[in-house]
Design a protein around this motif. Structure first.
Motif, PDB file in Angstrom:
ATOM      1  N   ASP A 133       0.839  -1.181   0.000  1.00 28.37           N
ATOM      2  CA  ASP A 133       0.000   0.000   0.000  1.00 28.37           C
ATOM      3  C   ASP A 133       0.890   1.253   0.000  1.00 28.37           C
ATOM      4  O   ASP A 133       1.907   1.292   0.691  1.00 28.37           O
ATOM      5  CB  ASP A 133      -0.876  -0.026   1.259  1.00 28.37           C
ATOM      6  CG  ASP A 133      -1.664   1.244   1.453  1.00 28.37           C
ATOM      7  OD1 ASP A 133      -2.800   1.301   0.968  1.00 28.37           O
ATOM      8  OD2 ASP A 133      -1.143   2.177   2.095  1.00 28.37           O
ATOM      9  N   PRO A 134       0.545   2.288  -0.770  1.00 32.28           N
ATOM     10  CA  PRO A 134       1.443   3.437  -0.936  1.00 32.28           C
ATOM     11  C   PRO A 134       1.481   4.416   0.232  1.00 32.28           C
ATOM     12  O   PRO A 134       2.331   5.312   0.258  1.00 32.28           O
ATOM     13  CB  PRO A 134       0.881   4.132  -2.179  1.00 32.28           C
ATOM     14  CG  PRO A 134      -0.588   3.817  -2.153  1.00 32.28           C
ATOM     15  CD  PRO A 134      -0.663   2.407  -1.613  1.00 32.28           C
ATOM     16  N   GLN A 135       0.570   4.281   1.207  1.00 35.11           N
ATOM     17  CA  GLN A 135       0.431   5.346   2.200  1.00 35.11           C
ATOM     18  C   GLN A 135       1.683   5.595   3.035  1.00 35.11           C
ATOM     19  O   GLN A 135       2.047   6.744   3.296  1.00 35.11           O
ATOM     20  CB  GLN A 135      -0.744   5.040   3.132  1.00 35.11           C
ATOM     21  CG  GLN A 135      -2.098   5.090   2.449  1.00 35.11           C
ATOM     22  CD  GLN A 135      -3.227   4.786   3.412  1.00 35.11           C
ATOM     23  OE1 GLN A 135      -3.607   5.633   4.224  1.00 35.11           O
ATOM     24  NE2 GLN A 135      -3.747   3.572   3.339  1.00 35.11           N
ATOM     25  N   GLU A 162      -2.845   4.819  -5.748  1.00 32.92           N
ATOM     26  CA  GLU A 162      -1.755   3.967  -6.232  1.00 32.92           C
ATOM     27  C   GLU A 162      -1.608   4.115  -7.738  1.00 32.92           C
ATOM     28  O   GLU A 162      -2.599   4.203  -8.472  1.00 32.92           O
ATOM     29  CB  GLU A 162      -2.017   2.504  -5.877  1.00 32.92           C
ATOM     30  CG  GLU A 162      -0.852   1.588  -6.212  1.00 32.92           C
ATOM     31  CD  GLU A 162      -0.973   0.224  -5.560  1.00 32.92           C
ATOM     32  OE1 GLU A 162      -0.096  -0.130  -4.748  1.00 32.92           O
ATOM     33  OE2 GLU A 162      -1.952  -0.481  -5.853  1.00 32.92           O
ATOM     34  N   ASN A 163      -0.359   4.113  -8.195  1.00 35.48           N
ATOM     35  CA  ASN A 163      -0.065   4.194  -9.617  1.00 35.48           C
ATOM     36  C   ASN A 163      -0.655   2.989 -10.353  1.00 35.48           C
ATOM     37  O   ASN A 163      -0.628   1.864  -9.858  1.00 35.48           O
ATOM     38  CB  ASN A 163       1.450   4.249  -9.825  1.00 35.48           C
ATOM     39  CG  ASN A 163       1.829   4.514 -11.271  1.00 35.48           C
ATOM     40  OD1 ASN A 163       1.736   3.642 -12.125  1.00 35.48           O
ATOM     41  ND2 ASN A 163       2.272   5.734 -11.543  1.00 35.48           N
ATOM     42  N   GLU A 164      -1.192   3.242 -11.526  1.00 33.27           N
ATOM     43  CA  GLU A 164      -1.855   2.192 -12.315  1.00 33.27           C
ATOM     44  C   GLU A 164      -0.936   1.004 -12.587  1.00 33.27           C
ATOM     45  O   GLU A 164      -1.400  -0.137 -12.690  1.00 33.27           O
ATOM     46  CB  GLU A 164      -2.346   2.791 -13.637  1.00 33.27           C
ATOM     47  CG  GLU A 164      -3.134   1.823 -14.500  1.00 33.27           C
ATOM     48  CD  GLU A 164      -3.666   2.485 -15.765  1.00 33.27           C
ATOM     49  OE1 GLU A 164      -4.101   1.747 -16.671  1.00 33.27           O
ATOM     50  OE2 GLU A 164      -3.637   3.734 -15.836  1.00 33.27           O
ATOM     51  N   THR A 214      -4.092  -8.063 -10.393  1.00 30.87           N
ATOM     52  CA  THR A 214      -4.688  -8.773 -11.517  1.00 30.87           C
ATOM     53  C   THR A 214      -5.701  -9.795 -11.020  1.00 30.87           C
ATOM     54  O   THR A 214      -5.401 -10.613 -10.155  1.00 30.87           O
ATOM     55  CB  THR A 214      -3.611  -9.495 -12.348  1.00 30.87           C
ATOM     56  OG1 THR A 214      -2.670  -8.533 -12.840  1.00 30.87           O
ATOM     57  CG2 THR A 214      -4.233 -10.246 -13.522  1.00 30.87           C
ATOM     58  N   LEU A 215      -6.895  -9.725 -11.581  1.00 25.30           N
ATOM     59  CA  LEU A 215      -7.937 -10.704 -11.304  1.00 25.30           C
ATOM     60  C   LEU A 215      -8.016 -11.665 -12.481  1.00 25.30           C
ATOM     61  O   LEU A 215      -8.172 -11.237 -13.639  1.00 25.30           O
ATOM     62  CB  LEU A 215      -9.284 -10.006 -11.105  1.00 25.30           C
ATOM     63  CG  LEU A 215     -10.510 -10.913 -10.968  1.00 25.30           C
ATOM     64  CD1 LEU A 215     -10.443 -11.721  -9.686  1.00 25.30           C
ATOM     65  CD2 LEU A 215     -11.795 -10.091 -11.034  1.00 25.30           C
ATOM     66  N   ALA A 216      -7.904 -12.947 -12.195  1.00 23.49           N
ATOM     67  CA  ALA A 216      -8.051 -13.987 -13.224  1.00 23.49           C
ATOM     68  C   ALA A 216      -9.313 -14.775 -12.910  1.00 23.49           C
ATOM     69  O   ALA A 216      -9.485 -15.264 -11.794  1.00 23.49           O
ATOM     70  CB  ALA A 216      -6.835 -14.903 -13.239  1.00 23.49           C
ATOM     71  N   ARG A 265      -6.974  -6.131 -15.117  1.00 21.46           N
ATOM     72  CA  ARG A 265      -6.341  -5.316 -14.086  1.00 21.46           C
ATOM     73  C   ARG A 265      -7.433  -4.689 -13.223  1.00 21.46           C
ATOM     74  O   ARG A 265      -8.423  -4.163 -13.735  1.00 21.46           O
ATOM     75  CB  ARG A 265      -5.486  -4.228 -14.716  1.00 21.46           C
ATOM     76  CG  ARG A 265      -4.358  -4.763 -15.566  1.00 21.46           C
ATOM     77  CD  ARG A 265      -3.199  -5.258 -14.732  1.00 21.46           C
ATOM     78  NE  ARG A 265      -2.291  -4.179 -14.384  1.00 21.46           N
ATOM     79  CZ  ARG A 265      -1.265  -4.303 -13.560  1.00 21.46           C
ATOM     80  NH1 ARG A 265      -1.037  -5.461 -12.956  1.00 21.46           N
ATOM     81  NH2 ARG A 265      -0.476  -3.280 -13.312  1.00 21.46           N
ATOM     82  N   ILE A 266      -7.244  -4.752 -11.899  1.00 24.02           N
ATOM     83  CA  ILE A 266      -8.228  -4.233 -10.967  1.00 24.02           C
ATOM     84  C   ILE A 266      -7.679  -2.969 -10.319  1.00 24.02           C
ATOM     85  O   ILE A 266      -6.687  -3.028  -9.582  1.00 24.02           O
ATOM     86  CB  ILE A 266      -8.573  -5.276  -9.890  1.00 24.02           C
ATOM     87  CG1 ILE A 266      -9.117  -6.550 -10.530  1.00 24.02           C
ATOM     88  CG2 ILE A 266      -9.567  -4.699  -8.896  1.00 24.02           C
ATOM     89  CD1 ILE A 266     -10.407  -6.360 -11.304  1.00 24.02           C
TER      90      ILE A 266
END
Length: 361
Positions: A263-265, A283-285, A290-292, A304-305
């Motif tokens: 997490d970026p915080q 968060e940067n894209e 990834t959801l499969a 991509r989620i």
């Protein structure tokens, strides 16, 4: 929104206070930073200079004697938490304890009992329940995107093969274990989703080899066995030379979710970005998970989620305010008995590792 503004006294003025609490106390509408305890100010580290509008005490005794203080936030070392929390609660203060909660589950349960006796609320700062990546994963689970989950991995891996420098409780083998520090975060997330496991298998030790001359427990793996064949693994490593560190890998009958990067915080806070400012908690894209999922034709489809954007750990304080307003322990962001259960899991992981066997929880 809370019906009252609660005056907060923060005990300790280190990284935890400066980065993980004061910014969110200032951001939360229902709390006001009223006082700070800093025992030994320095010219380059002086709470009175940084916060001239608040009271600064040099002892916890003086802080808890302040009748204007409603909530005491403990950011001191874990070994002090039990004594200081008891002291604050005896003065009628609500208490928020930084994690790890206490060195032992016995102390943790004693604090939970004391809070009821003193008729105050006690909670533990398991702030990573409010990590944006965890909330993203939780939203997928709530929407049943993965179906019945059979394997849940949560990681806090880094490549830090050298021993940590400096003097703190995190460099002292008698006080520190990776499973006690990072493990309380990771296992708390699992427990918040699935409750306590039936059994647990632990591996605790060092990955630094001959560099580790103190016996510091720098790494761990905890395997939590749940009903319906769910296995949850919490893991922290210090030897992990990866360009992208795995954070989550969760697999179910309908799909799986894999996420890299923390997490970026925390990094944002350390660079000076604060909650409410543009870009905070975003968060940067390139770091999205990834959801499969399994399509109707049986083929695997990946997407991509986007990581959810939140107001960060302010949400912890907002939920705390709701509990204080209602005087209801059930509304706390973290119920102290659950936090005590997590400390018990820490103890069982270490015992399992020492005895080389799986233990019943």
């Amino acid at each position: 929104m809370s019906n009252k503004t609660y005056n907060v006294g923060v005990v300790g003025y280190g990284l935890s206070a400066k980065i993980f609490h004061i910014p969110f106390i200032n951001d939360a509408r229902s709390f006001r930073l009223h006082a700070i305890v800093q025992r030994s100010p320095k010219p380059s580290d002086d709470a009175a200079k940084d916060h001239p509008e608040v009271k600064v005490y040099h002892s916890t005794e003086d802080l808890v004697a302040d009748s204007d203080v409603d909530v005491v936030v403990l950011t001191t070392t874990p070994a002090t938490h039990h004594e200081l929390a008891i002291q604050a609660m005896k003065h009628g203060k609500h208490v928020l304890v930084e994690k790890p909660f206490t060195p032992t589950s016995e102390q943790a349960r004693d604090l939970a009992k004391a809070a009821k006796e003193q008729k105050v609320l006690l909670t533990v700062y398991q702030n990573r329940r409010y990590d944006s990546d965890f909330l993203t994963l939780k939203s997928l689970l709530d929407a049943n995107k993965l179906g019945r989950v059979v394997e849940f991995e949560t990681h806090f891996d880094r490549h830090r093969p050298e021993m940590p420098a400096g003097e703190s409780w995190k460099t002292k083998p008698e006080d520190y274990s990776a499973v006690f520090d990072l493990g309380t975060h990771l296992m708390d997330q699992v427990v918040s989703l699935y409750g306590l496991p039936e059994r647990i298998t632990g591996f605790v030790g060092t990955q630094r080899g001959s560099r580790n001359t103190t016996g510091l427990e720098d790494s761990f793996t905890a395997i939590m066995h749940y009903p319906d064949n769910l296995i949850a693994t919490a893991k922290a490593a210090v030897v992990s030379p990866e360009a992208q560190q795995l954070r989550y890998w969760v697999r179910g009958e309908k799909g799986s979710f894999k996420k890299f990067h923390l997490d970026p915080q925390e990094d944002q806070l350390k660079t000076g970005l604060r909650p409410g400012q543009q870009g905070y908690g975003v968060e940067n894209e390139s770091k999205f998970g990834t959801l499969a999922t399994v399509g109707d034709d049986g083929k695997i489809v990946e997407e991509r989620i986007p990581t959810v954007s939140t107001n960060g750990y302010t949400a912890f304080y907002d939920q705390f305010a709701k509990a204080l307003d209602a005087k209801d322990e059930k509304l706390l962001p973290v119920v102290p008995t659950v936090a005590a259960d997590v400390i018990r899991l820490v103890e069982l992981v270490r015992q399992s590792s020492q005895e080389g066997r799986t233990l019943t929880v």
